[in-house]
Design a protein around this motif. Sequence first.
Motif, PDB file in Angstrom:
ATOM      1  N   LEU A   6      -2.563  -4.080  -6.143  1.00 30.88           N
ATOM      2  CA  LEU A   6      -3.408  -4.258  -4.963  1.00 30.88           C
ATOM      3  C   LEU A   6      -3.833  -2.931  -4.353  1.00 30.88           C
ATOM      4  O   LEU A   6      -4.987  -2.770  -3.934  1.00 30.88           O
ATOM      5  CB  LEU A   6      -2.652  -5.097  -3.923  1.00 30.88           C
ATOM      6  CG  LEU A   6      -3.332  -5.296  -2.565  1.00 30.88           C
ATOM      7  CD1 LEU A   6      -4.676  -6.010  -2.739  1.00 30.88           C
ATOM      8  CD2 LEU A   6      -2.438  -6.089  -1.629  1.00 30.88           C
ATOM      9  N   ASP A   7      -2.924  -1.961  -4.304  1.00 28.23           N
ATOM     10  CA  ASP A   7      -3.288  -0.684  -3.684  1.00 28.23           C
ATOM     11  C   ASP A   7      -4.336   0.062  -4.503  1.00 28.23           C
ATOM     12  O   ASP A   7      -5.212   0.737  -3.957  1.00 28.23           O
ATOM     13  CB  ASP A   7      -2.048   0.181  -3.469  1.00 28.23           C
ATOM     14  CG  ASP A   7      -1.315   0.467  -4.773  1.00 28.23           C
ATOM     15  OD1 ASP A   7      -1.341  -0.398  -5.665  1.00 28.23           O
ATOM     16  OD2 ASP A   7      -0.726   1.556  -4.904  1.00 28.23           O
ATOM     17  N   HIS A  29       0.836  -1.201   0.000  1.00 32.12           N
ATOM     18  CA  HIS A  29       0.000   0.000   0.000  1.00 32.12           C
ATOM     19  C   HIS A  29       0.873   1.254   0.000  1.00 32.12           C
ATOM     20  O   HIS A  29       1.963   1.287   0.549  1.00 32.12           O
ATOM     21  CB  HIS A  29      -0.911   0.019   1.226  1.00 32.12           C
ATOM     22  CG  HIS A  29      -1.773  -1.204   1.354  1.00 32.12           C
ATOM     23  ND1 HIS A  29      -2.620  -1.624   0.352  1.00 32.12           N
ATOM     24  CD2 HIS A  29      -1.884  -2.117   2.341  1.00 32.12           C
ATOM     25  CE1 HIS A  29      -3.234  -2.731   0.738  1.00 32.12           C
ATOM     26  NE2 HIS A  29      -2.799  -3.052   1.936  1.00 32.12           N
ATOM     27  N   THR A  86      -7.573  -1.625  -3.815  1.00 33.31           N
ATOM     28  CA  THR A  86      -8.018  -1.297  -2.460  1.00 33.31           C
ATOM     29  C   THR A  86      -8.808  -0.006  -2.439  1.00 33.31           C
ATOM     30  O   THR A  86      -9.844   0.098  -1.776  1.00 33.31           O
ATOM     31  CB  THR A  86      -6.801  -1.192  -1.521  1.00 33.31           C
ATOM     32  OG1 THR A  86      -6.121  -2.447  -1.482  1.00 33.31           O
ATOM     33  CG2 THR A  86      -7.233  -0.812  -0.114  1.00 33.31           C
ATOM     34  N   ARG A  87      -8.344   0.998  -3.162  1.00 34.48           N
ATOM     35  CA  ARG A  87      -9.058   2.280  -3.188  1.00 34.48           C
ATOM     36  C   ARG A  87     -10.400   2.173  -3.895  1.00 34.48           C
ATOM     37  O   ARG A  87     -11.278   3.010  -3.673  1.00 34.48           O
ATOM     38  CB  ARG A  87      -8.189   3.334  -3.875  1.00 34.48           C
ATOM     39  CG  ARG A  87      -6.950   3.725  -3.081  1.00 34.48           C
ATOM     40  CD  ARG A  87      -6.348   5.008  -3.608  1.00 34.48           C
ATOM     41  NE  ARG A  87      -5.820   4.840  -4.954  1.00 34.48           N
ATOM     42  CZ  ARG A  87      -4.573   4.497  -5.230  1.00 34.48           C
ATOM     43  NH1 ARG A  87      -3.728   4.258  -4.239  1.00 34.48           N
ATOM     44  NH2 ARG A  87      -4.150   4.379  -6.475  1.00 34.48           N
ATOM     45  N   ALA A 123     -10.019  -6.259  -1.640  1.00 33.77           N
ATOM     46  CA  ALA A 123      -8.775  -6.245  -2.414  1.00 33.77           C
ATOM     47  C   ALA A 123      -7.814  -7.314  -1.915  1.00 33.77           C
ATOM     48  O   ALA A 123      -7.138  -7.980  -2.714  1.00 33.77           O
ATOM     49  CB  ALA A 123      -8.125  -4.865  -2.316  1.00 33.77           C
ATOM     50  N   ARG A 124      -7.745  -7.496  -0.602  1.00 36.71           N
ATOM     51  CA  ARG A 124      -6.879  -8.534  -0.048  1.00 36.71           C
ATOM     52  C   ARG A 124      -7.331  -9.913  -0.501  1.00 36.71           C
ATOM     53  O   ARG A 124      -6.524 -10.764  -0.877  1.00 36.71           O
ATOM     54  CB  ARG A 124      -6.870  -8.445   1.467  1.00 36.71           C
ATOM     55  CG  ARG A 124      -5.805  -9.309   2.138  1.00 36.71           C
ATOM     56  CD  ARG A 124      -5.951  -9.317   3.634  1.00 36.71           C
ATOM     57  NE  ARG A 124      -5.940  -7.973   4.185  1.00 36.71           N
ATOM     58  CZ  ARG A 124      -6.938  -7.421   4.855  1.00 36.71           C
ATOM     59  NH1 ARG A 124      -8.058  -8.096   5.049  1.00 36.71           N
ATOM     60  NH2 ARG A 124      -6.841  -6.207   5.327  1.00 36.71           N
ATOM     61  N   ASP A 174      -2.129  -7.985   8.405  1.00 38.16           N
ATOM     62  CA  ASP A 174      -3.191  -6.993   8.245  1.00 38.16           C
ATOM     63  C   ASP A 174      -4.568  -7.634   8.371  1.00 38.16           C
ATOM     64  O   ASP A 174      -5.494  -7.042   8.939  1.00 38.16           O
ATOM     65  CB  ASP A 174      -3.068  -6.303   6.882  1.00 38.16           C
ATOM     66  CG  ASP A 174      -1.889  -5.350   6.812  1.00 38.16           C
ATOM     67  OD1 ASP A 174      -1.344  -5.006   7.879  1.00 38.16           O
ATOM     68  OD2 ASP A 174      -1.482  -4.975   5.695  1.00 38.16           O
ATOM     69  N   GLU A 181     -10.326  -2.489   1.411  1.00 42.70           N
ATOM     70  CA  GLU A 181      -9.135  -3.264   1.758  1.00 42.70           C
ATOM     71  C   GLU A 181      -9.421  -4.751   1.849  1.00 42.70           C
ATOM     72  O   GLU A 181      -8.643  -5.576   1.355  1.00 42.70           O
ATOM     73  CB  GLU A 181      -8.570  -2.757   3.090  1.00 42.70           C
ATOM     74  CG  GLU A 181      -7.262  -3.425   3.487  1.00 42.70           C
ATOM     75  CD  GLU A 181      -6.674  -2.826   4.738  1.00 42.70           C
ATOM     76  OE1 GLU A 181      -5.673  -3.356   5.226  1.00 42.70           O
ATOM     77  OE2 GLU A 181      -7.230  -1.821   5.246  1.00 42.70           O
ATOM     78  N   THR A 182     -10.541  -5.141   2.469  1.00 43.23           N
ATOM     79  CA  THR A 182     -10.820  -6.564   2.649  1.00 43.23           C
ATOM     80  C   THR A 182     -11.039  -7.256   1.311  1.00 43.23           C
ATOM     81  O   THR A 182     -10.491  -8.341   1.061  1.00 43.23           O
ATOM     82  CB  THR A 182     -12.059  -6.746   3.541  1.00 43.23           C
ATOM     83  OG1 THR A 182     -11.820  -6.123   4.811  1.00 43.23           O
ATOM     84  CG2 THR A 182     -12.356  -8.217   3.758  1.00 43.23           C
ATOM     85  N   LEU A 202       0.220  -9.182   4.432  1.00 45.67           N
ATOM     86  CA  LEU A 202      -1.225  -9.226   4.212  1.00 45.67           C
ATOM     87  C   LEU A 202      -1.923 -10.055   5.281  1.00 45.67           C
ATOM     88  O   LEU A 202      -3.036  -9.728   5.716  1.00 45.67           O
ATOM     89  CB  LEU A 202      -1.525  -9.807   2.822  1.00 45.67           C
ATOM     90  CG  LEU A 202      -1.132  -8.932   1.629  1.00 45.67           C
ATOM     91  CD1 LEU A 202      -1.386  -9.676   0.326  1.00 45.67           C
ATOM     92  CD2 LEU A 202      -1.895  -7.616   1.642  1.00 45.67           C
TER      93      LEU A 202
END
Length: 273
Positions: free
Chosen positions: A72-73, A23, A76-77, A84-85, A149, A81-82, A146
Amino acid sequence: MAVLGAFLAALGVADAFRDTHPHGISPARRYTALVAGLVTLIALFAAGGVTPATGLSVGVPLALLLAVWVLLDVITRTVGETAARSAAFLALGAGIIVALLFGDSSSAAWPAWAPGPLSAFSPSQVVFVTGIALAQVTTANVLVRLILDAVKVPTKAGTDRLRSGRVLGPMERLFIVGLGLAGNLTAAAVVVGAKGLLRFPELAASESSTRAAASPIIIQSSMSGEPAKGAGVSPTVPAHQGPNPVTEYFLIGSFASWLLALAGLGLARLVLG
């Protein structure tokens, strides 16, 4: 074999450019990582003797899955986040499955001018082992990050106190995979135990300092031995409850790292036989 090795190597090279934490990286670095991964994928397809038909039919899906992993970042946007992970984990797993199911066996051989000891192994085997090693060095670090997180481990204190884990982790995983392939898992277990022994004094010191900081402070009056009134400090429940953040960071990070090393070893034994 070469297809899977090329995919793992592409992930490893991309993550080396992207850095451990996926990120907050700059756009230039992000897309440099993606281009480096794609170039590695194409180059190792050619080096491993992957046929053009397989390279096209399997390479395109693998390139898309690689892009999901590297971007991934950005994802995520967009989706959170969940989600995207989860997409990153699925991209990695799907890429391995696609490579295992649809990557054909290569019959490529070394050129006649390369009679060295490496020529005892086929190019596809060399590509595969290279991919396993690169993935253990860089991509596994991203996976551990990850996982930490995902389970909401308070990682700030752990990161500050155990910074060398980013170096020790890859070395440890390479030891485990290498010793496992050599048929000496007992030595790998010694490596795992040694890490715990070396870290124990640091973890114990961190636990002691955290408890001392969380202990209530009571100011005694000079006459009666009772807590002084109006001192502004009252005996309260310690602020720190539950496991020490550094200990929790170490335990979950270490177990995740060991499991990834064992997964790489299992994959290598499955493919190499």
